[in-house]
Design a protein around this motif. Structure first.
Motif, PDB file in Angstrom:
ATOM      1  N   HIS A  88     -27.060  38.668 -10.976  1.00  0.00           N
ATOM      2  CA  HIS A  88     -26.204  38.625  -9.794  1.00  0.00           C
ATOM      3  C   HIS A  88     -27.038  38.856  -8.534  1.00  0.00           C
ATOM      4  O   HIS A  88     -27.852  39.769  -8.482  1.00  0.00           O
ATOM      5  N   LYS A  89     -26.812  38.013  -7.567  1.00  0.00           N
ATOM      6  CA  LYS A  89     -27.512  38.117  -6.292  1.00  0.00           C
ATOM      7  C   LYS A  89     -26.735  39.076  -5.387  1.00  0.00           C
ATOM      8  O   LYS A  89     -25.506  39.035  -5.343  1.00  0.00           O
ATOM      9  N   GLU A  90     -27.463  39.919  -4.688  1.00  0.00           N
ATOM     10  CA  GLU A  90     -26.829  40.847  -3.747  1.00  0.00           C
ATOM     11  C   GLU A  90     -26.105  40.043  -2.666  1.00  0.00           C
ATOM     12  O   GLU A  90     -26.635  39.086  -2.119  1.00  0.00           O
ATOM     13  N   VAL A  91     -24.890  40.452  -2.377  1.00  0.00           N
ATOM     14  CA  VAL A  91     -24.087  39.737  -1.386  1.00  0.00           C
ATOM     15  C   VAL A  91     -24.561  40.099   0.024  1.00  0.00           C
ATOM     16  O   VAL A  91     -24.925  41.230   0.289  1.00  0.00           O
ATOM     17  N   LEU A  92     -24.572  39.102   0.884  1.00  0.00           N
ATOM     18  CA  LEU A  92     -24.868  39.320   2.297  1.00  0.00           C
ATOM     19  C   LEU A  92     -23.548  39.335   3.053  1.00  0.00           C
ATOM     20  O   LEU A  92     -22.754  38.410   2.929  1.00  0.00           O
ATOM     21  N   LEU A  93     -23.339  40.380   3.847  1.00  0.00           N
ATOM     22  CA  LEU A  93     -22.074  40.511   4.567  1.00  0.00           C
ATOM     23  C   LEU A  93     -22.243  40.418   6.075  1.00  0.00           C
ATOM     24  O   LEU A  93     -21.355  40.792   6.831  1.00  0.00           O
ATOM     25  N   VAL A 119     -14.074  25.327  -3.799  1.00  0.00           N
ATOM     26  CA  VAL A 119     -14.604  24.449  -4.846  1.00  0.00           C
ATOM     27  C   VAL A 119     -13.419  23.699  -5.436  1.00  0.00           C
ATOM     28  O   VAL A 119     -12.513  24.312  -6.009  1.00  0.00           O
ATOM     29  N   GLY A 120     -13.403  22.378  -5.274  1.00  0.00           N
ATOM     30  CA  GLY A 120     -12.301  21.604  -5.829  1.00  0.00           C
ATOM     31  C   GLY A 120     -12.157  20.244  -5.191  1.00  0.00           C
ATOM     32  O   GLY A 120     -12.938  19.842  -4.333  1.00  0.00           O
ATOM     33  N   GLY A 163     -20.890  18.478  -1.183  1.00  0.00           N
ATOM     34  CA  GLY A 163     -20.814  17.394  -2.152  1.00  0.00           C
ATOM     35  C   GLY A 163     -20.398  17.893  -3.522  1.00  0.00           C
ATOM     36  O   GLY A 163     -20.096  19.074  -3.726  1.00  0.00           O
ATOM     37  N   TYR A 164     -20.370  16.990  -4.469  1.00  0.00           N
ATOM     38  CA  TYR A 164     -19.998  17.320  -5.838  1.00  0.00           C
ATOM     39  C   TYR A 164     -21.187  17.977  -6.525  1.00  0.00           C
ATOM     40  O   TYR A 164     -22.308  17.484  -6.441  1.00  0.00           O
ATOM     41  N   VAL A 165     -20.961  19.097  -7.189  1.00  0.00           N
ATOM     42  CA  VAL A 165     -22.021  19.825  -7.886  1.00  0.00           C
ATOM     43  C   VAL A 165     -21.601  19.991  -9.334  1.00  0.00           C
ATOM     44  O   VAL A 165     -20.575  20.619  -9.613  1.00  0.00           O
ATOM     45  N   ILE A 216     -24.531  28.566  -5.518  1.00  0.00           N
ATOM     46  CA  ILE A 216     -23.598  28.359  -4.398  1.00  0.00           C
ATOM     47  C   ILE A 216     -22.614  29.518  -4.313  1.00  0.00           C
ATOM     48  O   ILE A 216     -22.369  30.047  -3.226  1.00  0.00           O
ATOM     49  N   TYR A 217     -22.043  29.920  -5.446  1.00  0.00           N
ATOM     50  CA  TYR A 217     -21.153  31.094  -5.418  1.00  0.00           C
ATOM     51  C   TYR A 217     -21.898  32.300  -4.846  1.00  0.00           C
ATOM     52  O   TYR A 217     -21.363  33.037  -4.015  1.00  0.00           O
TER      53      TYR A 217
END
Length: 182
Positions: A15-20, A28-29, A73-75, A84-85
């Protein structure tokens, strides 16, 4: 009951540390009316929120004039989607209707909160980290504010979720086919 899932071990690793420092929303959809994305884009424009919105999905020549909206774009490649998440801090799922949205479990697997609207409150199913907002600017902004002010505590709550995995799903199918209940 089979819990559909695309989650494998990779979704729960590194898990990558979140940047706030800035609100970075992610959708996504599909870009379609029932997904509520067009109404959300209007709300996003009107909210004048100091935030970015990234959209993962097939671009359909939508004329988006907001410089804070990016089409990625589509991933389809799993690690790219995980990255990306990780590069965002809140996912938005503005759908009017949903069955079992994989993107919610994917986002929670990456310890990122999700905002949905009342129309699909039934997808919460006791999961921590999903926030239900009214479909109006004030409620949405209050929800974003709450999440950003309580982010790390929310992440601790998200960790308590028992998310369905692909392995669990295949075991459930196998048990059904073999007539076993274990």
């Amino acid at each position: 009951l089979i819990h559909p899932s695309r989650l494998d071990d990779e979704w729960f690793k590194n898990h990558k540390e979140v940047l706030l420092d800035k609100i970075k929303l992610l959708y996504v959809g599909r870009l379609s009316a029932e997904k509520g994305i067009y109404e959300f884009l209007k709300m996003f424009d009107e909210a004048k929120l100091n935030a970015e919105l990234s959209i993962v999905g097939e671009e359909n020549n939508s004329k988006i004039s907001n410089k804070n909206v990016k089409f990625l774009g589509y991933v389809s490649e799993q690690q790219s989607l995980i990255d990306i998440y990780d590069d965002h801090n809140i996912m938005i799922l503005p759908s009017f209707t949903e069955a079992h949205p994989y993107v919610v479990d994917e986002c929670l697997a990456r310890k990122r909160p999700v905002i949905i609207f009342e129309d699909i409150a039934y997808v919460v199913k006791g999961k921590k980290g999903i926030f239900v907002s009214k479909r109006d600017i004030n409620s949405f902004l209050e929800t974003v504010k709450y999440i950003t002010q309580n982010y790390h505590e929310i992440q601790k709550q998200i960790e308590k979720n028992k998310l369905p995995t692909k392995k669990d799903m295949l075991k459930q199918i196998s048990n059904i086919v073999s007539g076993s209940n274990s």
